[in-house]
Design an enzyme around this catalytic site. Structure first.
Site, PDB file in Angstrom:
ATOM      1  N   GLY A 119       0.829  -1.205   0.000  1.00  0.00           N
ATOM      2  CA  GLY A 119       0.000   0.000   0.000  1.00  0.00           C
ATOM      3  C   GLY A 119       0.861   1.251   0.000  1.00  0.00           C
ATOM      4  N   SER A 121       1.557   3.585  -3.452  1.00  0.00           N
ATOM      5  CA  SER A 121       1.180   4.639  -4.400  1.00  0.00           C
ATOM      6  C   SER A 121      -0.223   5.175  -4.121  1.00  0.00           C
ATOM      7  CB  SER A 121       1.242   4.106  -5.832  1.00  0.00           C
ATOM      8  OG  SER A 121       2.554   3.726  -6.173  1.00  0.00           O
ATOM      9  N   GLU A 237      13.907  -5.789  -3.600  1.00  0.00           N
ATOM     10  CA  GLU A 237      13.159  -5.839  -4.850  1.00  0.00           C
ATOM     11  C   GLU A 237      13.999  -5.337  -6.015  1.00  0.00           C
ATOM     12  OE1 GLU A 237       8.868  -4.218  -6.504  1.00  0.00           O
ATOM     13  OE2 GLU A 237      10.226  -2.823  -5.530  1.00  0.00           O
ATOM     14  N   GLU A 348      10.568   8.227 -14.483  1.00  0.00           N
ATOM     15  CA  GLU A 348      10.669   9.651 -14.143  1.00  0.00           C
ATOM     16  C   GLU A 348      11.176   9.831 -12.715  1.00  0.00           C
ATOM     17  OE1 GLU A 348       8.298   9.068 -17.587  1.00  0.00           O
ATOM     18  OE2 GLU A 348       8.084   8.207 -15.582  1.00  0.00           O
TER      19      GLU A 348
END
Length: 364
Positions: A119, A121, A237, A348
Site C-alpha cells: 500500500g 502509491s 526488490e 521519471e
C-alpha cells in the site's frame, strides 16, 4: 559455477515438469505450478538463500544468492505468484517486525499460503512516495485510517498489506510516515480491481480506506519511521528487478539476432552493449555491498534495465515487420516491457533520484 548454484540447477530440473520448456508459454500462467514452486523452494532453502533454513534459506553469502537468482532467471524458473510477498514484505517483516509479528506472519508469507500487497502509491502522489496523503490517527489501541491507494498489485487476492500512512502531518514529508500491517478483510476496506489493457495475472487495484481500524500492535518498525522500512524493503526488490530485466533483455535480443535487416544493426549493437553494462553494474553494486561501500550504481540499474527492455522489444517488433501485428506473444512482450518502466518506481522518479542523490543536482 559454485556448488550451491550447481545444486540448485539439479533441484530445479528435478522439480519442473518434463515438458516445461516445450510448453513454457502455457506453464508461465500456471498458478498451481507456481504455488507449488514457491512452497518447494521454501522447503528446500532456495527461496531466500541468505536466510536461515526456518525462513526458506541456506545461510549462503550474497554472491552465491545472486548467482542462484540469475540461474533461476536464465532457466526461466516459475515466477512466484505473489512477488510482493517474498520480494518486499518479507524482508521488511524480518528486519523490523516484532517477535510476535514474525512468528505469525513470516512463514505463511514465504510458503505462499497468504498473499501480500504493498500500500504505497496514491492517486495524488503517483510514485512520489513521500507525497502520500492517507492518514492514520491513533485512537487508544488502534489507528484509524482514511485514504486511497492505487496501483496496488493483487490486493483483491491478498490477505495482508504493508500500508504506508501519514501519522504526523506536521513533520517533514519523509519523517511523518508509518508502516502498518493491514488485514485487508477489515471493515472499511474496499478493493476495486482496475481493468488491464494487457494479459496479466498481476492485476492492479484501488484500495479505499474508510475509518479502518488497525491495531497499534500492527505497527511495523518505528512510529513515524515508515520511510526507513520502505527503503530497506525495496532494496531487495531492486536486485530482483535488474536480474529479471537482464534475462528478459537477453531473450529479446536472441529473437532479433537472426534478422537480415541491416537497418536495425546499429540499435541492436547499442542494446547489446547496454545489456552487458547492466550485468556489469549489477556485479559492481554487489561488490560495493560486500565491501560495505556506498553503491550509487544501485540507483541506476532500475532505470537502465527497464528502458533497455522496452527498447529491445520495440526493436524486435520492427525486425518482425508487419507480421508483428499478428503475433500475440510479441504483443504481450511489448506491453509487459512497458510495465517495467512503472513498477518498482517509474522511470521519471528514478531520473529524479539519480539527479539528486547521485549527481547532487538541486531539486527542481
Amino acid at each position: 559455477m559454485s556448488d550451491a548454484v550447481a545444486e540448485f540447477g539439479v533441484w530445479l530440473r528435478e522439480f519442473l515438469p518434463a515438458d516445461y520448456y516445450e510448453r513454457y508459454r502455457v506453464y508461465r500462467w500456471d498458478i498451481p505450478l507456481r504455488r507449488d514452486y514457491q512452497r518447494a523452494a521454501f522447503e528446500a532453502g532456495w527461496l531466500q538463500p541468505t536466510w536461515p533454513p526456518e525462513h526458506g534459506g541456506r545461510s549462503l553469502g550474497l554472491r552465491d544468492a545472486m548467482e542462484i537468482r540469475i540461474e533461476a532467471a536464465l532457466r526461466s524458473a516459475p515466477k512466484l505468484p505473489n512477488v510482493a510477498g517474498p520480494g518486499v514484505a518479507a524482508p521488511g517483516i524480518r528486519r523490523f517486525g516484532t517477535p510476535e509479528q514474525i512468528e505469525r506472519l513470516l512463514v505463511p508469507l514465504l510458503r505462499g499460503d497468504e498473499w501480500w500487497a504493498l500500500g504505497m502509491s496514491e492517486p495524488e502522489a503517483g510514485s512520489d512516495f513521500a507525497g502520500l496523503r492517507t492518514r492514520a490517527e491513533r485512537d487508544g489501541d488502534v489507528f484509524r485510517v482514511n485514504g486511497h491507494k492505487i496501483w496496488t498489485t493483487q490486493a483483491h487476492l491478498s490477505r495482508w498489506c504493508t500500508l504506508y500512512a501519514r501519522t504526523d502531518p506536521d513533520a517533514p514529508k519523509h519523517r511523518g510516515i508509518s508502516c502498518l500491517i493491514l488485514d485487508l478483510q477489515s471493515a472499511g476496506v474496499r478493493i476495486e480491481p482496475i481493468r488491464m489493457a494487457s494479459i496479466s495475472d498481476e492485476t492492479f487495484c484501488e484500495v479505499f480506506l474508510d475509518d479502518v481500524e488497525v491495531p497499534v500492535a500492527n505497527l511495523l518498525g518505528p512510529y513515524n519511521g515508515g520511510w526507513t522500512v520502505a527503503m530497506s524493503s525495496l532494496q531487495h526488490e531492486r536486485q530482483m528487478i535488474w536480474i529479471m530485466n537482464w534475462v528478459e533483455i537477453k531473450r529479446g535480443l536472441d529473437s532479433i539476432k537472426g534478422t537480415a535487416d541491416a537497418d536495425i544493426y546499429a540499435e541492436l549493437g547499442s542494446l547489446l552493449a547496454d545489456a552487458e553494462a547492466l550485468r556489469a553494474t549489477g556485479y559492481r553494486a554487489l561488490n560495493n555491498e560486500l565491501a560495505g561501500r556506498p553503491s550509487p550504481e544501485a540507483d541506476t540499474m532500475k532505470l537502465l534495465g527497464s528502458v533497455t527492455l522496452q527498447r529491445v522489444w520495440e526493436l524486435s517488433a520492427a525486425a518482425a515487420g508487419p507480421a508483428s501485428t499478428a503475433d500475440p506473444d510479441l504483443l504481450f512482450e511489448r506491453q509487459d516491457a512497458l510495465a517495467a518502466t512503472i513498477y518498482g518506481g517509474t522511470s521519471e522518479v528514478q531520473r529524479n533520484i539519480i539527479a539528486e542523490r547521485v549527481l547532487g543536482l538541486p531539486k527542481g
